[in-house]
Scaffold this active site. Structure first.
Site, PDB file in Angstrom:
ATOM      1  N   ASN A   1       0.964  -3.601  -0.558  1.00 42.45           N
ATOM      2  CA  ASN A   1       1.652  -4.481  -1.510  1.00 42.45           C
ATOM      3  C   ASN A   1       1.162  -5.916  -1.353  1.00 42.45           C
ATOM      4  OD1 ASN A   1       3.067  -4.293   0.989  1.00 42.45           O
ATOM      5  ND2 ASN A   1       4.927  -5.126   0.089  1.00 42.45           N
TER       6      ASN A   1
ATOM      7  N   CYS B   1       5.835   2.858 -10.188  1.00 39.40           N
ATOM      8  CA  CYS B   1       4.803   3.563  -9.417  1.00 39.40           C
ATOM      9  C   CYS B   1       4.869   5.063  -9.638  1.00 39.40           C
ATOM     10  CB  CYS B   1       4.920   3.228  -7.938  1.00 39.40           C
ATOM     11  SG  CYS B   1       4.293   1.576  -7.583  1.00 39.40           S
TER      12      CYS B   1
ATOM     13  N   GLU C   1       1.230   1.430  -3.860  1.00 39.41           N
ATOM     14  CA  GLU C   1       0.746   2.600  -4.600  1.00 39.41           C
ATOM     15  C   GLU C   1      -0.135   2.150  -5.769  1.00 39.41           C
ATOM     16  OE1 GLU C   1       3.815   1.851  -3.707  1.00 39.41           O
ATOM     17  OE2 GLU C   1       5.075   3.605  -3.427  1.00 39.41           O
TER      18      GLU C   1
END
Ligand code: THU
Length: 130
Positions: free
Chosen positions: A39, A86, A52
């Site tokens: 992230n 995601c 992700e």
């Protein structure tokens, strides 16, 4: 390197000064290649970009489109479920039976299939119109 090790490794590179919550993700594709993402937050949009999404972007940039397996890890009391956005991004490139392992740095793992993460998913078939 295992998918777990790849996710653990890339988590260390997360840029999460606002949430202090580092997440690592690794994807194995149908060719066997592994792509990593962490992230990355920013001051204007503190939620930033999820791990992700980063791994998916790396996969696409390499010209790959077929997810075979996903591993996501964070330091959390229970395995962290991917956010709604995601889930849709993973479902774009994975069939419903693809396994997504959600893990804690403490060693707890939970496996879910893409169809469980995003039941009733919208897909291109709904745009047929006839
Ligand atoms: N985050 C991820 O990267 N993946 C997830 O599955 C859940 C949340 C990140 C986004 C943000 O940087 C931080 O965790 C807190 O929401």
């Amino acid at each position: 390197m295992t998918l777990k090790d790849a996710a653990r490794e890339v988590r260390e590179n997360a840029h999460a000064p606002y949430s202090n919550f580092k997440v690592g993700a690794a994807i194995r594709t149908s060719t066997g290649a592994v792509f990593q993402g962490c992230n990355v937050e920013n001051v204007a949009y503190p939620e930033g970009t999820c791990a992700e999404a980063g791994a998916i972007a790396a996969m696409c940039a390499a010209g790959e489109r077929e997810i075979a397996e996903v591993y996501v890890i964070a330091q959390s009391p229970a395995p962290v479920p991917p956010c709604g956005g995601c889930r849709q991004k993973i479902a774009e490139f994975a069939s419903g039976d693809v396994v997504v392992t959600l893990a804690t740095t403490g060693g707890v793992e939970k496996q879910m299939r893409v169809a469980e993460l995003l039941p009733g998913a919208f897909d291109a078939s709904f745009m047929d119109g006839s």
